[in-house]
Scaffold this motif. Structure first.
Motif, PDB file in Angstrom:
ATOM      1  N   GLU A  14       9.080  -0.201   9.437  1.00 13.29           N
ATOM      2  CA  GLU A  14       8.300  -1.320   8.851  1.00 13.29           C
ATOM      3  C   GLU A  14       8.583  -2.541   9.432  1.00 13.29           C
ATOM      4  OE1 GLU A  14       6.140  -0.777   6.618  1.00 13.29           O
ATOM      5  OE2 GLU A  14       5.908  -2.712   5.565  1.00 13.29           O
ATOM      6  N   CYS A  67       6.445  -5.953  -3.303  1.00 17.83           N
ATOM      7  CA  CYS A  67       6.279  -4.744  -2.548  1.00 17.83           C
ATOM      8  C   CYS A  67       7.713  -4.228  -1.844  1.00 17.83           C
ATOM      9  CB  CYS A  67       5.368  -5.154  -1.356  1.00 17.83           C
ATOM     10  SG  CYS A  67       4.677  -4.047  -0.321  1.00 17.83           S
ATOM     11  N   HIS A  81       8.622 -11.668   3.567  1.00 15.91           N
ATOM     12  CA  HIS A  81       9.769 -10.583   3.372  1.00 15.91           C
ATOM     13  C   HIS A  81      11.171 -11.134   3.307  1.00 15.91           C
ATOM     14  CE1 HIS A  81       7.709  -7.434   5.876  1.00 15.91           C
ATOM     15  NE2 HIS A  81       7.036  -7.673   4.782  1.00 15.91           N
ATOM     16  N   CYS A  99       5.584  -6.161  11.368  1.00 14.07           N
ATOM     17  CA  CYS A  99       6.370  -7.561  11.349  1.00 14.07           C
ATOM     18  C   CYS A  99       7.933  -7.140  10.895  1.00 14.07           C
ATOM     19  CB  CYS A  99       5.635  -8.095  10.224  1.00 14.07           C
ATOM     20  SG  CYS A  99       4.916  -7.569   8.757  1.00 14.07           S
ATOM     21  N   CYS A 152      -1.678  -6.292   3.198  1.00 15.46           N
ATOM     22  CA  CYS A 152      -1.436  -5.110   4.044  1.00 15.46           C
ATOM     23  C   CYS A 152      -2.347  -3.940   3.385  1.00 15.46           C
ATOM     24  CB  CYS A 152       0.026  -4.543   4.060  1.00 15.46           C
ATOM     25  SG  CYS A 152       1.115  -5.657   4.533  1.00 15.46           S
ATOM     26  N   CYS A 202      -2.006  -3.415  10.790  1.00 10.83           N
ATOM     27  CA  CYS A 202      -0.768  -3.671  10.495  1.00 10.83           C
ATOM     28  C   CYS A 202      -0.034  -4.466  12.048  1.00 10.83           C
ATOM     29  CB  CYS A 202       0.277  -2.249  10.655  1.00 10.83           C
ATOM     30  SG  CYS A 202       2.057  -2.199  10.608  1.00 10.83           S
TER      31      CYS A 202
HETATM   32 FE1  CLF Z   1       5.826  -5.934   3.781  1.00  9.76          FE
HETATM   33 FE2  CLF Z   1       5.126  -3.701   4.252  1.00  9.76          FE
HETATM   34 FE3  CLF Z   1       4.795  -4.741   1.906  1.00  9.76          FE
HETATM   35 FE4  CLF Z   1       3.338  -5.364   3.737  1.00  9.76          FE
HETATM   36  S1  CLF Z   1       4.435  -5.489   5.538  1.00  9.76           S
HETATM   37  S2  CLF Z   1       6.858  -4.526   2.896  1.00  9.76           S
HETATM   38  S3  CLF Z   1       3.349  -3.525   2.929  1.00  9.76           S
HETATM   39  S4  CLF Z   1       4.092  -6.692   2.325  1.00  9.76           S
HETATM   40 FE5  CLF Z   1       2.235  -4.958   6.472  1.00  9.76          FE
HETATM   41 FE6  CLF Z   1       3.962  -5.808   8.096  1.00  9.76          FE
HETATM   42 FE7  CLF Z   1       2.594  -3.575   8.761  1.00  9.76          FE
HETATM   43 FE8  CLF Z   1       4.478  -3.695   6.998  1.00  9.76          FE
HETATM   44  S5  CLF Z   1       1.703  -5.846   8.469  1.00  9.76           S
HETATM   45  S6  CLF Z   1       4.906  -3.752   8.793  1.00  9.76           S
HETATM   46  S7  CLF Z   1       2.451  -2.724   6.706  1.00  9.76           S
END
Ligand code: CLF
Ligand code: SF4
Length: 320
Positions: A66, A130, A43, A280, A30, A277
């Motif tokens: 998110e 993260c 995740h 997700c 990301c 992005c």
């Molecule tokens: Fe997950 Fe978010 Fe960390 Fe990435 S997702 S907690 S920063 S490892 Fe990424 Fe998914 Fe977009 Fe989030 S593509 S929704 S920015």
């Protein structure tokens, strides 16, 4: 309130960020556009509760800040999350990042979030952790986040002023007391900024997500970007509103893609923009554009659950 004191106010962000963190960022799908074709993230849905009420959210679904609405996730205990990580690590090549992004707020479930990180660190010290949060509890937990060695944190900041905030947030449940309207937004916005500054000054790379809602906060987004840059954030991710059925904003227009691009171009003059992005889900696994979460589904399938193509059972606890 736990008072956060920042590190050296005069040092630049690159001076504060260790070389090891920058190396990790090169493997974070990301934070690095180049990495997203190569490195996978998973995740772990260990954080069911939330402590605020966003008008673009329906708490039957994952955190919209998110993730995308319309899909629900199972919720795992920290031990089950560690076991799932070990299983996924065997099967997903280039798994570099373990993220906690809901389905509620990572810091509103701090005990589970912290325990999950500790267990996975014991099993694999090389993992990049993260976290994603609305930022309300950052003044309480930012120090522990730094001590745990987490180097990548996302905070969703939609505005800077409490009047705009009152249009976006219905309530804020802070340390057991519910604050509504502008009073609640005031607390949230203050805590977000304080937390971003502390994390940034202590070697954490902060990504700021901003949900663009036409007629609500869109004309304020450039000032949000400038402010979080001042606070030391690393990158911003301006996200489209995807109206969630059952949310206060359910009848609002989805953010126009061309307007979103123009906003990213404008804000890109001030600060690095994320443009890849995928919004997700809270249990996503794999490359950003190749979700493999269903291969590792431990929830029993139920017919006609109708969750945006998924048939997982929602096990999300009631919102605060
Ligand atoms: Fe997950 Fe978010 Fe960390 Fe990435 S997702 S907690 S920063 S490892 Fe990424 Fe998914 Fe977009 Fe989030 S593509 S929704 S920015
Ligand atoms: Fe929903 Fe909480 Fe995420 Fe806001 S922060 S979108 S209320 S889960």
């Amino acid at each position: 309130m736990n008072t956060l004191t920042c590190g050296c106010a005069r040092s630049t962000q690159s001076e504060r960020v260790e070389a090891g963190t920058l190396e990790m960022t090169g493997r974070h799908p990301c934070y690095s556009y180049e990495a997203h074709h190569k490195y996978a993230r998973m995740h772990l849905p260990v954080a069911p509760r939330c402590n605020i009420g966003c008008n673009y959210c329906n708490r039957k679904f994952d955190c919209v800040s998110e993730s995308r609405p319309g899909v629900t996730s199972e919720v795992l205990t920290p031990e089950a999350a560690r076991n799932k990580f070990l299983l996924v690590r065997e099967k997903v090549a280039n798994l570099s990042v373990v993220g906690i992004a809901g389905p509620g707020d990572a810091l509103a479930n701090w005990g589970s979030t912290r325990r999950t990180i500790e267990l996975i660190k014991e099993a694999d010290p090389e993992v990049i952790f993260c976290l994603s949060s609305n930022g309300l509890m950052l003044p309480d937990y930012a120090r522990e986040i730094v001590e745990l060695g987490v180097k990548h944190v996302t905070v969703t900041v939609n505005c800077l002023d409490s009047v705009t905030g009152s249009l976006i947030y219905r309530h804020v449940n802070y340390r057991g007391k519910v604050h509504r309207g502008a009073a609640g937004a005031e607390i949230l916005l203050h805590n977000q900024q304080k937390g971003i500054e502390y994390l940034s000054r202590n070697g954490v790379l902060v990504k700021v997500n901003i949900v663009m809602v036409k007629g609500v906060n869109d004309d304020r987004i450039p000032e949000v970007v400038r402010r979080v840059k001042e606070l030391g954030a690393f990158i911003t991710n301006i996200m489209p509103l995807v109206p969630a059925p059952g949310s206060v904003f359910q009848d609002y227009a989805p953010t126009d893609a061309a307007e979103l691009d123009r906003m990213r171009d404008l804000c890109g003059q001030d600060m690095q923009q994320m443009r890849h992005c995928k919004q997700c889900r809270a249990d996503a696994i794999g490359l950003l554009n190749e979700d493999r979460s269903r291969e590792f589904d431990t929830a029993p399938a139920e017919p006609n659950a109708g969750c945006g193509g998924s048939n997982r059972t929602s096990k999300i606890a009631a919102a605060s």
